[in-house]
Write a protein that holds these residues in place. Structure first.
Motif, mmCIF file in Angstrom:
data_model
loop_
_atom_site.group_PDB
_atom_site.id
_atom_site.type_symbol
_atom_site.label_atom_id
_atom_site.label_comp_id
_atom_site.label_asym_id
_atom_site.label_seq_id
_atom_site.Cartn_x
_atom_site.Cartn_y
_atom_site.Cartn_z
ATOM 1 N N ILE A 39 41.140 -6.675 28.320
ATOM 2 C CA ILE A 39 41.474 -7.824 29.165
ATOM 3 C C ILE A 39 40.205 -8.191 29.939
ATOM 4 O O ILE A 39 39.730 -7.406 30.767
ATOM 5 C CB ILE A 39 42.623 -7.512 30.136
ATOM 6 N N ILE A 40 39.641 -9.355 29.648
ATOM 7 C CA ILE A 40 38.441 -9.822 30.346
ATOM 8 C C ILE A 40 38.885 -10.825 31.401
ATOM 9 O O ILE A 40 39.554 -11.817 31.090
ATOM 10 C CB ILE A 40 37.439 -10.484 29.389
ATOM 11 N N VAL A 41 38.519 -10.580 32.657
ATOM 12 C CA VAL A 41 38.995 -11.424 33.750
ATOM 13 C C VAL A 41 37.811 -12.070 34.476
ATOM 14 O O VAL A 41 36.805 -11.428 34.753
ATOM 15 C CB VAL A 41 39.869 -10.621 34.742
ATOM 16 N N ASP A 42 37.948 -13.355 34.745
ATOM 17 C CA ASP A 42 36.950 -14.122 35.489
ATOM 18 C C ASP A 42 37.672 -15.334 36.065
ATOM 19 O O ASP A 42 38.358 -16.043 35.312
ATOM 20 C CB ASP A 42 35.814 -14.558 34.557
ATOM 21 N N PRO A 43 37.575 -15.593 37.371
ATOM 22 C CA PRO A 43 38.374 -16.665 37.971
ATOM 23 C C PRO A 43 38.147 -18.042 37.369
ATOM 24 O O PRO A 43 39.089 -18.808 37.202
ATOM 25 C CB PRO A 43 37.945 -16.643 39.449
ATOM 26 N N MET A 44 36.891 -18.375 37.031
ATOM 27 C CA MET A 44 36.576 -19.727 36.590
ATOM 28 C C MET A 44 36.080 -19.746 35.149
ATOM 29 O O MET A 44 35.146 -19.021 34.804
ATOM 30 C CB MET A 44 35.502 -20.345 37.489
ATOM 31 N N LEU A 45 36.699 -20.567 34.323
ATOM 32 C CA LEU A 45 36.215 -20.809 32.969
ATOM 33 C C LEU A 45 35.754 -22.267 32.928
ATOM 34 O O LEU A 45 36.536 -23.173 32.664
ATOM 35 C CB LEU A 45 37.310 -20.557 31.942
ATOM 36 N N ALA A 46 34.465 -22.463 33.246
ATOM 37 C CA ALA A 46 33.910 -23.814 33.322
ATOM 38 C C ALA A 46 33.180 -24.145 32.016
ATOM 39 O O ALA A 46 33.799 -24.601 31.061
ATOM 40 C CB ALA A 46 32.991 -23.938 34.534
ATOM 41 N N THR A 47 31.897 -23.861 31.944
ATOM 42 C CA THR A 47 31.166 -24.113 30.697
ATOM 43 C C THR A 47 31.571 -23.142 29.600
ATOM 44 O O THR A 47 31.382 -23.419 28.423
ATOM 45 C CB THR A 47 29.653 -23.991 30.922
ATOM 46 N N GLY A 48 32.106 -22.000 29.991
ATOM 47 C CA GLY A 48 32.476 -20.980 29.014
ATOM 48 C C GLY A 48 31.340 -20.038 28.663
ATOM 49 O O GLY A 48 31.543 -19.053 27.958
ATOM 50 N N GLY A 49 30.137 -20.318 29.171
ATOM 51 C CA GLY A 49 28.975 -19.520 28.814
ATOM 52 C C GLY A 49 29.052 -18.081 29.292
ATOM 53 O O GLY A 49 28.745 -17.151 28.529
ATOM 54 N N SER A 50 29.458 -17.866 30.542
ATOM 55 C CA SER A 50 29.540 -16.505 31.084
ATOM 56 C C SER A 50 30.584 -15.678 30.350
ATOM 57 O O SER A 50 30.356 -14.512 30.016
ATOM 58 C CB SER A 50 29.874 -16.542 32.584
ATOM 59 N N MET A 51 31.724 -16.289 30.059
ATOM 60 C CA MET A 51 32.781 -15.561 29.358
ATOM 61 C C MET A 51 32.364 -15.242 27.934
ATOM 62 O O MET A 51 32.611 -14.135 27.434
ATOM 63 C CB MET A 51 34.077 -16.375 29.372
ATOM 64 N N ALA A 52 31.731 -16.192 27.259
ATOM 65 C CA ALA A 52 31.283 -15.954 25.884
ATOM 66 C C ALA A 52 30.249 -14.837 25.841
ATOM 67 O O ALA A 52 30.295 -13.958 24.970
ATOM 68 C CB ALA A 52 30.712 -17.237 25.290
ATOM 69 N N ALA A 53 29.314 -14.849 26.808
ATOM 70 C CA ALA A 53 28.286 -13.805 26.850
ATOM 71 C C ALA A 53 28.902 -12.446 27.142
ATOM 72 O O ALA A 53 28.506 -11.428 26.556
ATOM 73 C CB ALA A 53 27.236 -14.158 27.909
ATOM 74 N N SER A 54 29.884 -12.405 28.034
ATOM 75 C CA SER A 54 30.544 -11.145 28.369
ATOM 76 C C SER A 54 31.332 -10.621 27.174
ATOM 77 O O SER A 54 31.315 -9.419 26.867
ATOM 78 C CB SER A 54 31.477 -11.345 29.563
ATOM 79 N N TYR A 55 32.034 -11.489 26.498
ATOM 80 C CA TYR A 55 32.798 -11.112 25.304
ATOM 81 C C TYR A 55 31.878 -10.501 24.255
ATOM 82 O O TYR A 55 32.165 -9.427 23.702
ATOM 83 C CB TYR A 55 33.520 -12.336 24.751
ATOM 84 N N GLU A 56 30.785 -11.165 23.978
ATOM 85 C CA GLU A 56 29.861 -10.670 22.952
ATOM 86 C C GLU A 56 29.258 -9.332 23.343
ATOM 87 O O GLU A 56 29.076 -8.445 22.504
ATOM 88 C CB GLU A 56 28.771 -11.714 22.715
#
Length: 218
Positions: free
Chosen positions: A134-151
């Motif tokens: 479960i990856i949690v982050d309050p804001m999904l804006a550009t998606g860049g931070s989440m994509a980098a964290s996922y990878e």
């Protein structure tokens, strides 16, 4: 990729979302952090309905009770620093979970602050092999931070299932994840807003989650 928008059904979550969006309410960091944590707890409860369960006998002082228990090994991973109160809400519910932390942050790449790059420099996480991530982050804006964290997290193994949880998302960020995450990933949002402004902040959103939780950064 499945997207679940919890704002499509009315619940007490509406109150917490209204308060964290309110500019006056945001002046009290403690209240703001507490509501981000509450939203995490409620979202964790919703995610728990998706787990696999197996019956287990529990011995009470007066007999034996049969209870269906979740069988998942869970890893909760968060993006520093804004994700910490949200992460704590999930950990309050999944208190036996392992934890991971990724430092992924946005950097403006032009003088006008209209173009954003993502920098990842630190990760501390267990193997996610065969586990529910479960990856949690309050804001999904550009998606860049989440994509980098996922990878980054995928380098430690192949999870059984991936859930991505955010308080607010926008269509642009969701589109980025469609090209990044596995097809069986589930995205959970407390709300999906219309889009971003020229500085890549969610509108109407609620501002910078990290600053509102912990104070402004240099």
């Amino acid at each position: 990729m499945q997207i679940i928008n919890l704002s499509e059904q009315n619940s007490v979550l509406n109150r917490y979302m209204a308060e964290i969006r309110d500019a006056e309410y945001q002046k009290n960091r403690l209240l703001f952090r507490n509501n981000i944590q509450r939203i995490g707890e409620m979202m964790a409860f919703e995610i728990s309905k998706m787990f696999d369960y197996q019956p287990q006998e529990v011995t009470t002082p007066l007999g034996v009770a049969n209870i269906n228990m979740p069988e998942q090994d869970i890893v909760i991973a968060t993006v520093l620093r804004a994700g910490l109160p949200f992460h704590q809400g999930f950990l309050n519910v999944f208190d036996h979970a392992e934890n991971g932390f990724v430092s992924a942050y946005r950097m403006y790449t032009n003088r006008e602050h209209t173009e954003v790059g993502i920098h990842t420099e630190y990760m501390a996480a267990p193997s996610v092999e065969g586990k529910t991530l479960i990856i949690v982050d309050p804001m999904l804006a550009t998606g860049g931070s989440m994509a980098a964290s996922y990878e980054a997290l995928m380098k430690s193994g192949k999870p059984k299932k991936v859930h991505i949880a955010c308080v607010i998302a926008v269509p642009e960020g969701l589109e980025v994840l469609k090209d990044t995450v596995s097809e069986d990933t589930t995205i959970w949002c407390a709300a999906i807003d219309a889009g971003m402004n020229e500085h890549k902040y969610i509108v109407p959103g609620f501002g910078d989650a990290g600053d509102l939780c912990f104070g402004e950064k240099l």
